[in-house]
Design a protein around this motif. Structure first.
Motif, PDB file in Angstrom:
ATOM      1  N   LEU A 161     -14.223  21.387  53.459  1.00 33.16           N
ATOM      2  CA  LEU A 161     -15.220  21.938  52.552  1.00 33.16           C
ATOM      3  C   LEU A 161     -14.545  22.431  51.268  1.00 33.16           C
ATOM      4  O   LEU A 161     -13.532  23.137  51.319  1.00 33.16           O
ATOM      5  CB  LEU A 161     -15.990  23.082  53.211  1.00 33.16           C
ATOM      6  N   LYS A 162     -15.113  22.091  50.148  1.00 27.55           N
ATOM      7  CA  LYS A 162     -14.458  22.238  48.852  1.00 27.55           C
ATOM      8  C   LYS A 162     -13.983  23.651  48.553  1.00 27.55           C
ATOM      9  O   LYS A 162     -12.893  23.849  48.000  1.00 27.55           O
ATOM     10  CB  LYS A 162     -15.415  21.764  47.755  1.00 27.55           C
ATOM     11  N   TRP A 163     -14.787  24.654  48.906  1.00 23.51           N
ATOM     12  CA  TRP A 163     -14.496  26.012  48.440  1.00 23.51           C
ATOM     13  C   TRP A 163     -13.926  26.924  49.527  1.00 23.51           C
ATOM     14  O   TRP A 163     -13.691  28.107  49.277  1.00 23.51           O
ATOM     15  CB  TRP A 163     -15.759  26.623  47.853  1.00 23.51           C
ATOM     16  N   MET A 164     -13.697  26.395  50.712  1.00 22.14           N
ATOM     17  CA  MET A 164     -13.156  27.208  51.803  1.00 22.14           C
ATOM     18  C   MET A 164     -11.637  27.353  51.674  1.00 22.14           C
ATOM     19  O   MET A 164     -10.931  26.374  51.445  1.00 22.14           O
ATOM     20  CB  MET A 164     -13.503  26.590  53.155  1.00 22.14           C
ATOM     21  N   ARG A 165     -11.167  28.595  51.871  1.00 19.59           N
ATOM     22  CA  ARG A 165      -9.736  28.858  51.743  1.00 19.59           C
ATOM     23  C   ARG A 165      -9.149  29.585  52.953  1.00 19.59           C
ATOM     24  O   ARG A 165      -8.029  30.082  52.897  1.00 19.59           O
ATOM     25  CB  ARG A 165      -9.479  29.673  50.474  1.00 19.59           C
ATOM     26  N   GLY A 166      -9.886  29.666  54.032  1.00 24.76           N
ATOM     27  CA  GLY A 166      -9.390  30.325  55.226  1.00 24.76           C
ATOM     28  C   GLY A 166     -10.566  30.683  56.111  1.00 24.76           C
ATOM     29  O   GLY A 166     -11.673  30.165  55.944  1.00 24.76           O
ATOM     30  N   VAL A 167     -10.335  31.594  57.055  1.00 26.09           N
ATOM     31  CA  VAL A 167     -11.376  32.026  57.984  1.00 26.09           C
ATOM     32  C   VAL A 167     -11.293  33.537  58.151  1.00 26.09           C
ATOM     33  O   VAL A 167     -10.261  34.153  57.872  1.00 26.09           O
ATOM     34  CB  VAL A 167     -11.244  31.342  59.359  1.00 26.09           C
ATOM     35  N   ILE A 168     -12.391  34.144  58.609  1.00 27.59           N
ATOM     36  CA  ILE A 168     -12.396  35.565  58.935  1.00 27.59           C
ATOM     37  C   ILE A 168     -12.651  35.721  60.425  1.00 27.59           C
ATOM     38  O   ILE A 168     -13.381  34.930  61.030  1.00 27.59           O
ATOM     39  CB  ILE A 168     -13.444  36.335  58.113  1.00 27.59           C
ATOM     40  N   CYS A 169     -12.035  36.752  61.020  1.00 25.78           N
ATOM     41  CA  CYS A 169     -12.134  36.949  62.466  1.00 25.78           C
ATOM     42  C   CYS A 169     -11.990  38.429  62.777  1.00 25.78           C
ATOM     43  O   CYS A 169     -11.283  39.152  62.064  1.00 25.78           O
ATOM     44  CB  CYS A 169     -11.034  36.141  63.170  1.00 25.78           C
ATOM     45  N   GLY A 170     -12.651  38.874  63.839  1.00 26.68           N
ATOM     46  CA  GLY A 170     -12.493  40.235  64.310  1.00 26.68           C
ATOM     47  C   GLY A 170     -11.351  40.373  65.294  1.00 26.68           C
ATOM     48  O   GLY A 170     -10.703  39.394  65.685  1.00 26.68           O
ATOM     49  N   GLY A 368      -2.619  36.961  40.843  1.00 25.19           N
ATOM     50  CA  GLY A 368      -1.667  35.870  40.976  1.00 25.19           C
ATOM     51  C   GLY A 368      -1.297  35.543  42.406  1.00 25.19           C
ATOM     52  O   GLY A 368      -1.155  34.374  42.775  1.00 25.19           O
ATOM     53  N   ASN A 369      -1.155  36.565  43.223  1.00 26.87           N
ATOM     54  CA  ASN A 369      -0.800  36.326  44.628  1.00 26.87           C
ATOM     55  C   ASN A 369      -1.900  35.567  45.353  1.00 26.87           C
ATOM     56  O   ASN A 369      -1.630  34.674  46.165  1.00 26.87           O
ATOM     57  CB  ASN A 369      -0.531  37.652  45.340  1.00 26.87           C
ATOM     58  N   ALA A 370      -3.155  35.929  45.089  1.00 22.84           N
ATOM     59  CA  ALA A 370      -4.276  35.239  45.730  1.00 22.84           C
ATOM     60  C   ALA A 370      -4.343  33.786  45.284  1.00 22.84           C
ATOM     61  O   ALA A 370      -4.588  32.885  46.101  1.00 22.84           O
ATOM     62  CB  ALA A 370      -5.590  35.950  45.404  1.00 22.84           C
ATOM     63  N   VAL A 371      -4.141  33.541  43.989  1.00 22.03           N
ATOM     64  CA  VAL A 371      -4.155  32.166  43.491  1.00 22.03           C
ATOM     65  C   VAL A 371      -3.119  31.330  44.222  1.00 22.03           C
ATOM     66  O   VAL A 371      -3.384  30.195  44.634  1.00 22.03           O
ATOM     67  CB  VAL A 371      -3.905  32.146  41.969  1.00 22.03           C
ATOM     68  N   ARG A 372      -1.939  31.896  44.429  1.00 25.32           N
ATOM     69  CA  ARG A 372      -0.853  31.148  45.067  1.00 25.32           C
ATOM     70  C   ARG A 372      -1.064  31.012  46.580  1.00 25.32           C
ATOM     71  O   ARG A 372      -1.006  29.898  47.118  1.00 25.32           O
ATOM     72  CB  ARG A 372       0.482  31.853  44.793  1.00 25.32           C
ATOM     73  N   HIS A 373      -1.302  32.127  47.265  1.00 25.29           N
ATOM     74  CA  HIS A 373      -1.376  32.077  48.726  1.00 25.29           C
ATOM     75  C   HIS A 373      -2.618  31.338  49.220  1.00 25.29           C
ATOM     76  O   HIS A 373      -2.560  30.662  50.254  1.00 25.29           O
ATOM     77  CB  HIS A 373      -1.361  33.495  49.311  1.00 25.29           C
ATOM     78  N   LEU A 374      -3.725  31.473  48.516  1.00 21.69           N
ATOM     79  CA  LEU A 374      -4.978  30.859  48.969  1.00 21.69           C
ATOM     80  C   LEU A 374      -5.252  29.527  48.272  1.00 21.69           C
ATOM     81  O   LEU A 374      -6.303  28.930  48.482  1.00 21.69           O
ATOM     82  CB  LEU A 374      -6.141  31.824  48.755  1.00 21.69           C
ATOM     83  N   LYS A 375      -4.310  29.100  47.452  1.00 22.17           N
ATOM     84  CA  LYS A 375      -4.402  27.791  46.783  1.00 22.17           C
ATOM     85  C   LYS A 375      -5.712  27.658  46.002  1.00 22.17           C
ATOM     86  O   LYS A 375      -6.413  26.635  46.089  1.00 22.17           O
ATOM     87  CB  LYS A 375      -4.248  26.655  47.799  1.00 22.17           C
ATOM     88  N   LEU A 376      -6.036  28.691  45.262  1.00 24.25           N
ATOM     89  CA  LEU A 376      -7.219  28.627  44.408  1.00 24.25           C
ATOM     90  C   LEU A 376      -6.965  27.610  43.289  1.00 24.25           C
ATOM     91  O   LEU A 376      -5.822  27.383  42.884  1.00 24.25           O
ATOM     92  CB  LEU A 376      -7.527  30.000  43.827  1.00 24.25           C
ATOM     93  N   TYR A 377      -7.991  27.010  42.826  1.00 25.90           N
ATOM     94  CA  TYR A 377      -7.975  25.961  41.808  1.00 25.90           C
ATOM     95  C   TYR A 377      -7.549  24.608  42.359  1.00 25.90           C
ATOM     96  O   TYR A 377      -7.624  23.606  41.663  1.00 25.90           O
ATOM     97  CB  TYR A 377      -7.077  26.322  40.598  1.00 25.90           C
ATOM     98  N   GLN A 378      -7.069  24.553  43.594  1.00 25.66           N
ATOM     99  CA  GLN A 378      -6.741  23.255  44.194  1.00 25.66           C
ATOM    100  C   GLN A 378      -7.929  22.758  44.995  1.00 25.66           C
ATOM    101  O   GLN A 378      -8.678  23.539  45.584  1.00 25.66           O
ATOM    102  CB  GLN A 378      -5.512  23.370  45.117  1.00 25.66           C
ATOM    103  N   GLN A 379      -8.086  21.438  45.041  1.00 25.34           N
ATOM    104  CA  GLN A 379      -9.177  20.845  45.816  1.00 25.34           C
ATOM    105  C   GLN A 379      -8.769  20.775  47.281  1.00 25.34           C
ATOM    106  O   GLN A 379      -7.637  20.423  47.612  1.00 25.34           O
ATOM    107  CB  GLN A 379      -9.476  19.430  45.308  1.00 25.34           C
ATOM    108  N   ASN A 380      -9.706  21.108  48.189  1.00 29.33           N
ATOM    109  CA  ASN A 380      -9.462  20.886  49.609  1.00 29.33           C
ATOM    110  C   ASN A 380      -9.493  19.395  49.885  1.00 29.33           C
ATOM    111  O   ASN A 380     -10.301  18.668  49.328  1.00 29.33           O
ATOM    112  CB  ASN A 380     -10.538  21.573  50.466  1.00 29.33           C
TER     113      ASN A 380
END
Length: 380
Positions: A161-170, A368-380
């Protein structure tokens, strides 16, 4: 507030400001909450027509009237336009959305329905992101009351999915905690997909510790103390059970700056090294210490509201692994007009501005850290 301090995140370069801890309830999820009559649910309490969100364990207990009707819920919780308005008001360029607790945990959904519900919720999140391309990304929710096979299948689907960058969990995982061996294929799937798991509390550590006067204190003990301790215990169990030894590239983002783990990491490591049972069972051999795990596998948000807490997070995991967050829409102003800035945002922003020594470090935590770690701006 001193005039020299900026109440909102202050840009120190062209790097965007990114909020990685910001929640929503999607239309499908809201509809489900409205239909329920046991926690979690959304309802009004006549004669008051105001909608209330009741989600925490025991939150509808009449013996604690200060919290028995949950909290008011308005558009900030379920209207994506309200999210964008909040971002604009506080100078936030990008938000990484996540479904608010309790997600699709075993307390909420039957195993027969959960896989389809996860698909619906995640598709709605992705569709919202598509409405504001480049401003919104998301952590998907997982069908934790289902089977490991269903959870793995959704991880793999989310990767596409194009905009997904991870998952959330309890913290309870599939019902038995994150040291549950049934989660091994899930860890493998997340590691192979290079997707971060955002670990967030919900259950607390037991009201018996709050004492007979807890009703006098509202939600404070639960949210301020119990939530962070819950997260601390969850990750400590992962460490003790060897999850990070087996899955050495697994990425875990801990809410609320890692709970108490940055402060207690040394004590945890010392207790491990001095435990005769662990030595006798061979668990002290070929293990990674907590400091290696904190600097390799653990990411921390900056939702800690103080310079002292943020400095502890930075010291243990490194400034390059800490990321700005707001916890929106929770902790709104108690009173005031809608144009008022949220104290929960300004406290975190000021901690970043005042505790980090360089613009490079501040800029990294703010975005900046979020852009790098979560690969923002890159296509899935």
């Amino acid at each position: 507030m001193p005039a020299s301090r900026s109440p909102s995140p202050e840009r120190v370069s062209a790097m965007p400001i990114v909020d990685i801890h910001t929640h929503v309830y999607t239309p499908f999820y809201m509809s489900h909450l409205r239909q329920r009559d046991t926690i979690p649910y959304v309802r009004s309490y006549p004669p008051n027509a105001e909608l209330r969100l009741v989600i925490l364990p025991g939150e509808d207990d009449p013996s604690t009237p200060s919290t028995s009707h949950g909290r008011p819920i308005g558009p900030d919780y379920y209207d994506i336009a309200a999210k964008i308005s909040f971002m604009d008001k506080h100078g936030i360029d990008i938000s990484v959305l996540s479904l608010a607790n309790p997600w699709l945990d075993v307390s909420l959904v039957s195993p027969t329905d959960v896989a389809a519900m996860a698909i619906k919720c995640n598709d709605e999140l992705n569709d919202w992101c598509e409405l504001y391309p480049g401003r919104l990304y998301a952590f998907g929710t997982l069908p934790m009351s289902g089977s490991a096979e269903e959870i793995v299948a959704e991880v793999k689907r989310l990767k596409g999915l194009k905009w997904m960058r991870g998952v959330i969990c309890g913290s309870i995982g599939m019902g038995k905690g994150l040291d549950d061996l049934r989660l091994e294929p899930v860890w493998q799937a997340l590691q192979e997909a290079e997707m971060t798991l955002f670990l967030h509390p919900h259950y607390g550590i037991g009201k018996e510790l709050y004492g007979p006067r807890n009703d006098e204190y509202g939600h404070v003990l639960n949210l301020a103390i119990s939530f962070p301790i819950e997260t601390t215990i969850a990750v400590s169990r992962m460490v003790l059970s060897g999850v990070f030894d087996r899955w050495q590239k697994l990425s875990i983002l801990m809410a609320h700056s890692g709970g108490a783990l940055p402060f207690l990491a040394g004590r945890l490591e010392s207790c491990i090294l001095h435990d005769s049972h662990l030595k006798k069972t061979g668990k002290l051999e070929n293990r990674r210490d907590i400091w290696d795990i904190l600097k390799t596998n653990i990411l921390l948000d900056a939702v800690i509201y103080s310079e002292a807490g943020l400095k502890a997070a930075v010291h243990t995991s490194g400034a390059e692994r800490v990321m700005f967050g707001t916890d929106h829409p929770f902790f709104p102003p108690l009173e005031g007009d809608e144009s008022q800035e949220w104290l929960s945002v300004t406290m975190n922003s000021m901690a970043i501005q005042n505790s980090l020594e360089t613009d490079v470090a501040r800029n990294g935590v703010l975005g900046g850290n979020a852009v790098r770690h979560l690969k923002l701006y890159q296509q899935n």
